[in-house]
Structures are given as structure tokens and as C-alpha cells.
Write a protein that holds these residues in place. Structure first.
Motif: not given
Length: 91
Positions: A40-58
Motif C-alpha cells: 500500500e502507498v498513499r501518494h503517487a510518488n510512492g507508486v513510482l518508487q515501488v514500480l521502479s524497484s520491482g515488478k507488480i501484477d496489478i
């Protein structure tokens, strides 16, 4: 004909919602379906950070995720040719 079975236990789901309460509800629903790998993230920047560190499915994203909103965030994710999550489903 048998339809393919999707094992939700193996999916990596990212919840992007500014509301911790909504995150808790969505997380609980996913857990009820057997999904174990939820972030879980609360901010768009958190999304971009998670996506830059690994693959997610949805990605489950609130339309008004601060500071840019869900549509702009989707454009940012889809716009990077070298992004491993470029084609990840976003709801």
C-alpha cells in the motif's frame, strides 16, 4: 471447455489510495480472495518508487491520488519505454 484458473495467492498487488481506511478495506477484500502479496502507498510518488524497484501484477489506484491524480499517474507509468510495469493492469 475449462477456463484458465488464476491463483490470486501469487499476484503482487499495489494499492494506491490516500485513505488508509480504504486501503484497509481493499486489503481485507484481497486477503479474503487469498491474495498474500499486497503493498500500500498513499501518494503517487510512492507508486513510482515501488514500480521502479520491482515488478507488480496489478495496480489498484484512486482516481485522485495526490499530487497528480490517477490519470496523470497512468500516463507517467505508460510513457516510460524502459518501465517493466508499463503494461501492468491499472484499475
Amino acid at each position: 471447455m475449462n477456463s484458465p484458473t488464476i491463483n490470486l495467492r501469487d499476484l503482487i498487488v499495489l494499492i494506491a489510495d490516500p485513505s488508509s481506511y480504504m486501503g484497509l478495506i481493499i486489503h481485507g477484500i484481497l486477503r479474503g480472495f487469498g491474495t498474500n502479496k499486497v503493498m500500500e502507498v498513499r501518494h503517487a510518488n510512492g507508486v513510482l518508487q515501488v514500480l521502479s524497484s520491482g515488478k507488480i501484477d496489478i495496480l489498484l489506484c484512486d482516481a485522485r491520488i495526490p499530487p497528480m491524480g490517477g490519470l496523470s499517474l497512468t500516463h507517467a507509468i505508460r510513457g516510460k519505454a524502459d518501465n517493466q510495469n508499463r503494461t501492468t493492469p491499472i484499475l
